[in-house]
Enzyme design. Structure first.
Site, PDB file in Angstrom:
ATOM      1  N   GLU A  44     -22.158 -10.418  15.179  1.00 47.56           N
ATOM      2  CA  GLU A  44     -21.024 -10.989  15.902  1.00 47.56           C
ATOM      3  C   GLU A  44     -20.407  -9.891  16.770  1.00 47.56           C
ATOM      4  OE1 GLU A  44     -18.003 -12.171  13.134  1.00 47.56           O
ATOM      5  OE2 GLU A  44     -16.864 -13.335  14.607  1.00 47.56           O
ATOM      6  N   LYS A 128     -17.940 -20.077  18.103  1.00 46.63           N
ATOM      7  CA  LYS A 128     -17.478 -20.132  16.706  1.00 46.63           C
ATOM      8  C   LYS A 128     -16.430 -21.232  16.512  1.00 46.63           C
ATOM      9  CE  LYS A 128     -15.739 -16.612  13.380  1.00 46.63           C
ATOM     10  NZ  LYS A 128     -15.361 -15.179  13.310  1.00 46.63           N
ATOM     11  N   TYR A 134      -6.310 -14.595   8.625  1.00 46.51           N
ATOM     12  CA  TYR A 134      -5.681 -14.113   7.397  1.00 46.51           C
ATOM     13  C   TYR A 134      -6.193 -12.693   7.208  1.00 46.51           C
ATOM     14  CZ  TYR A 134     -10.325 -15.412   5.930  1.00 46.51           C
ATOM     15  OH  TYR A 134     -11.691 -15.526   5.861  1.00 46.51           O
ATOM     16  N   CYS A 164     -20.270 -16.184  11.504  1.00 56.14           N
ATOM     17  CA  CYS A 164     -19.428 -15.636  10.425  1.00 56.14           C
ATOM     18  C   CYS A 164     -18.630 -16.680   9.643  1.00 56.14           C
ATOM     19  CB  CYS A 164     -18.525 -14.545  11.015  1.00 56.14           C
ATOM     20  SG  CYS A 164     -17.985 -13.305   9.800  1.00 56.14           S
ATOM     21  N   GLY A 325      -5.545  20.502   5.371  1.00 55.08           N
ATOM     22  CA  GLY A 325      -4.957  21.463   4.451  1.00 55.08           C
ATOM     23  C   GLY A 325      -5.639  21.362   3.101  1.00 55.08           C
ATOM     24  N   SER A 327      -5.062  22.212  -0.714  1.00 56.31           N
ATOM     25  CA  SER A 327      -3.984  22.612  -1.627  1.00 56.31           C
ATOM     26  C   SER A 327      -4.509  23.061  -2.976  1.00 56.31           C
ATOM     27  CB  SER A 327      -3.055  21.428  -1.838  1.00 56.31           C
ATOM     28  OG  SER A 327      -3.739  20.429  -2.592  1.00 56.31           O
ATOM     29  N   ILE A 330      -6.669  17.500  -6.062  1.00 54.72           N
ATOM     30  CA  ILE A 330      -7.813  16.586  -6.047  1.00 54.72           C
ATOM     31  C   ILE A 330      -7.937  15.840  -4.717  1.00 54.72           C
ATOM     32  CG2 ILE A 330      -6.455  14.778  -7.189  1.00 54.72           C
ATOM     33  CD1 ILE A 330     -10.173  15.414  -7.771  1.00 54.72           C
ATOM     34  N   ASP A 331      -6.801  15.445  -4.116  1.00 51.63           N
ATOM     35  CA  ASP A 331      -6.863  14.620  -2.905  1.00 51.63           C
ATOM     36  C   ASP A 331      -7.503  15.381  -1.740  1.00 51.63           C
ATOM     37  OD1 ASP A 331      -5.588  12.475  -4.177  1.00 51.63           O
ATOM     38  OD2 ASP A 331      -3.608  13.283  -3.714  1.00 51.63           O
ATOM     39  N   ASN A 402      11.061  19.550   1.678  1.00 52.32           N
ATOM     40  CA  ASN A 402      10.342  18.909   2.775  1.00 52.32           C
ATOM     41  C   ASN A 402       9.975  19.872   3.894  1.00 52.32           C
ATOM     42  OD1 ASN A 402      10.218  16.332   1.683  1.00 52.32           O
ATOM     43  ND2 ASN A 402      12.202  15.730   2.540  1.00 52.32           N
ATOM     44  N   LYS A 547       7.851   4.409   6.171  1.00 48.06           N
ATOM     45  CA  LYS A 547       6.938   5.554   6.210  1.00 48.06           C
ATOM     46  C   LYS A 547       5.509   5.092   6.472  1.00 48.06           C
ATOM     47  CE  LYS A 547       8.963   8.846   2.909  1.00 48.06           C
ATOM     48  NZ  LYS A 547       8.618   9.660   1.720  1.00 48.06           N
TER      49      LYS A 547
END
Lengths: 576, 576
Positions: A44, A128, A134, A164, A325, A327, A330-331, A402, A547
């Site tokens: 598609e 289509k 949604y 689809c 960065g 640190s 884990i992320d 911060n 945010k």
């Protein structure tokens, strides 16, 4: 019974790049023809890329797409591929605008089309019928539905063609495949990856094949496009429910398979259906061995989606490298490993930015990660940059904490501005959910590789990635200590995440209920969670919408990612 | 002919605040009843606020809204207002979900309803037929359309009731007003402000009144909700096209008017229509003088929209004050004046943050602005904060320039974190269009008051605001020099905006064509603009989509604001 040699092309289009996308289709046609295919189908919107969003409301863009389809038909012919029938997806228009009310804004003037190219011409076109509107989809906003069924007669067989969402709707055009007595149903798709979606998709294809007693050929695009990753996984299932062929996930691929289909009949077509007779392709070919790819396990699928999502964002937007960065946590370790898998370690720049609160292990874990992966690595201490600001503004508490995160943001953006790297922001879905990050600080960046990955899954992925390295005799990229130690933002002495947040097992479970399942407060509590904890968490989620709105995009892997999947107001005063 | 005393209540709902919103309606009902009204109508979704976005897919939220309607009916009765028929807008559900395909995501389970309350009960309910799904609207995503017409019989008259978009569609339920022989048509709305929209809206109401030979009563909510500002401007027009009453824009207001309407007939109702007989209200009252508000000129309307948009964002999100950088330039000056008009100067904090490149006039103009407005004013020089970063990272060129803007961002965020102010970002629409700003620098902030105001209009608004002060004998807030001097970012010596950008008259005209009118490159060139300039500008627009995605929200005043009004991919490789 007629035998058709069918080719399904998993291409990786870029939105707007009509020339490049057409070139991919042409290359697939060359290969399909060389293998004696009668019919090639690509995904598609393979001409335009998907989703095109409000580009669908620009007459000039639609005209370019329209012309690109005719140009491709001619190029196929000129390349000696005119006999091959090629099904391509593209937007078409402009048509009479759909009626709207109050606004002067552009509205739907396009259709989501599949065109059939042969002998230099557009032989037939289908629009289509069912427009998903949604989740991440906005198709009712930008497209006008079609209402005409299309049947292609080729080599004595009748082939029905749909797009689809048409496959998913009971009573939609798929129900009419029986009515028109087709022997093969081709479905072209742009279906983004979600964990567990193939547990829904393949059973659906199988069910439709059995219901209609018709072979179903399902072809999907691949590639990252902003926050979506298309996974391919094209498949052909016969009317008995047997999988005849299956393409691997997440890679460009041409799946070629012979299908025996029932012969066309002279039954009269119902209303709102058109039959177009195509020229026959090459004569009978010797039978062909085909691919029967096996899906890897969940964590590998997720990893592959994250890798492709990042790689394509980088390449399709003209970057050559990334910076992030490191640190020691884990992320950032998982993000660095994803980036190295996506681009090669040579295109990954890692910066350790210790503060006066950074533990020794945060530096040594970052060093070890950089060493394991072999990425470019440097250190920029932040203490001398933070102190003048704290002093001049007399900042204390969170306001001072911060500043550390924001100075790190300035450093990464400065190096990006200087050297041209894309900045990666390493926040996970759990952090984003509860706003546990510093905006304009650690949120800085153009792409967020693990944005849709909850913290518990981050750990799982890290372990899986290390195990997979070990099983191949490679060095596991992620330091064991980064996986095992208690997570901390290290913005003040001896801080850990659990000073401010519930344990991650509980937090992720509450977020799954409140965000992914969209349950209300009462219903979450009724699952057995502590009332105060639920109130605390849901309030954080509601209050950090502002945010998230300003956050970078990142690949969707769940049924409910942040972004256009979950559209909620910032200004929201819930009754608690 | 029956005479009805009709009250239209312009309330200012907050999304989710069912108690507060109901309290506003109750207060309007008290006033309407005291003035002898038979019927009170408030706006679309006045119970829940608008737009509720995907809250419409949460069963718990719908249940709360449903209960709030019944609770309000009872409160009206308990307050001795049971005789008054009250029409309120609200979402209702959950209903059977609309069929969807590939995703597990929530889908439409709600309807957009108008309920009629009387004597403690919900006497009748109508569900909106036409669901706008263009521009900023996502109603097809979240609502199931209704298909039943509602006629209210009250005091011998038949009153038809519809919701917003229903009025705009030819052949929709409005066409059936003649069919059911109604004497009055009530339309409840949540229609956001756009410049010039009232040049479309009032003529439409008038046309519908004349077409149906029926008095039309149009009631709209007011207030800021994220990036939308609802302007009220409720109006009653009789079947001859005469304006009988009109409420002022942008303020809470109860418009009360007597309307003479044709008597109900015993004509049989068509299919899909329901008639509900209401109890009569109070007996005949002496005739009443009503409001006939006159709309102010365009610039005053825009100013009022910006003021209300900011005020409501601040109050509805629990802030008490705002802070912004004052550069001496026109953008920050206009934002400061808007903020002072919205909140009072006592709640506005301005910070001058001169660098080594700041001109003398940038400081003196900022001083004069602060003095004129009487806001809180302080100075934070940035040179000593920028230098250590530039030095440590060896930054030059744009990379160094951006540090200045980012340090300013850190200062504003630091003071916000310390003192609780909402940070305003002062970028205008022209800057946002071409990405002429430093991300995480001057883009820092939770709200962008002039986000949808092109540069040329910023100057016009400044002049208008000063003239309007002068005409009232007040001090004009904006220094003449801020209006007259050439605009500059002052990130290097002697810089002006026109070093990098075409003259603003030309730039804004190209942006109007490319963004607002969504014309393609060729069509923009065909308007008579220089080809290179068009290519330069459109490329900047396409390439800065990623910055806009991370930008703060701000009030929409145009037919094509950034945000959900204009949905375009970041990854986009146009054929040029």
């Amino acid at each position: 019974m007629p035998r058709l040699r069918l080719a399904l092309g998993q291409t990786n289009p870029v939105v707007g790049d009509l020339v490049g996308n057409s070139t991919q289709i042409l290359a697939a046609a060359h290969r399909a023809s060389a293998q004696g295919a009668d019919l090639l189908a690509v995904g598609e919107m393979a001409i335009s890329g998907y989703p095109i969003e409000d580009l669908a409301s620009r007459p000039s863009f639609l005209a370019e797409c329209h012309n690109a389809v005719y140009k491709l038909a001619k190029e196929l012919q000129d390349a000696g591929l005119g006999d091959l029938a090629v099904i391509v997806g593209h937007p078409d228009g402009p048509f009479e605008p759909r009626l709207t009310g109050t606004s002067n804004a552009p509205t739907a003037i396009a259709q989501n089309c599949a065109s059939v190219l042969q002998h230099g011409h557009v032989a037939a076109r289908y629009a289509k019928h069912h427009l998903p509107n949604y989740s991440v989809f906005d198709e009712y906003r930008i497209f006008i539905p079609g209402d005409e069924l299309l049947v292609l007669r080729i080599k004595g067989a009748d082939v029905a063609l749909i797009v689809c969402e048409d496959l998913w709707r009971d009573g939609g055009p798929v129900a009419r495949v029986l009515e028109v007595d087709a022997g093969l149903l081709v479905v072209i798709n742009a279906s983004p990856f979600e964990r567990d979606k193939n547990e829904v998709r393949l059973p659906l294809v199988t069910r439709r094949a059995i219901e209609t007693n018709t072979t179903v050929a399902y072809v999907n695009i691949i590639g990252g496009q902003d926050d979506l990753v298309f996974d391919g996984d094209s498949v052909v299932v016969d009317g008995a429910g047997t999988i005849l062929a299956r393409a691997p996930q997440f890679v460009e691929h041409l799946l070629v398979v012979d299908v025996e289909v029932s012969a066309a009949t002279e039954a009269k077509l119902p209303d709102s259906a058109t039959r177009v007779t195509l020229a026959d392709g090459p004569g009978q070919q010797p039978a062909l061995a085909t691919d029967l790819a096996i899906l890897p396990e969940d964590r590998e699928q997720v990893w592959n989606a994250l890798v492709l999502g990042l790689r394509d964002y980088v390449h399709k937007n003209g970057f050559r490298s990334v910076i992030l960065g490191l640190s020691g946590g884990i992320d950032s370790a998982v993000c660095a490993a994803i980036a190295a898998d996506a681009l090669g370690a040579d295109r990954v720049w890692g910066v350790s930015m210790p503060s006066r609160y950074s533990s020794d292990h945060s530096r040594s874990d970052a060093d070890e990660l950089a060493e394991n992966i072999g990425l470019h690595y440097s250190t920029e201490a932040i203490a001398d940059l933070v102190l003048p600001i704290e002093t001049q503004l007399e900042l204390t508490g969170t306001a001072a904490e911060n500043v550390q995160a924001r100075i790190r943001g300035i450093i990464l953006m400065g190096l990006s501005n200087l050297e041209g790297h894309l900045v990666l922001t390493t926040g996970n879905k759990t952090e984003l959910s509860v706003g546990y990050s510093t905006i304009y600080g650690d949120s800085v960046g153009g792409f967020a590789p693990i944005k849709d990955v909850p913290k518990m899954l981050v750990w799982e992925l890290a372990r899986w990635r290390n195990d997979s390295a070990t099983s191949r005799g490679e060095v596991p990229p992620i330091p064991a200590n980064s996986i095992e130690k208690p997570p901390s933002a290290e913005l003040r002495p001896d801080q850990t995440d659990q000073d401010s947040l519930p344990p991650y097992e509980i937090l992720d479970a509450i977020l799954e209920a409140y965000i992914t399942k969209a349950l209300g407060r009462e219903d979450v509590i009724n699952l057995g969670f502590d009332t105060d904890t639920v109130d605390f968490v849901t309030k954080l989620v509601d209050h950090s919408e502002w945010k998230r709105r300003q956050g970078a995009i990142g690949p969707k892997i769940s049924g409910m990612a942040f972004g256009r999947d979950r559209r909620l107001p910032i200004t929201y005063r819930p009754t608690r």
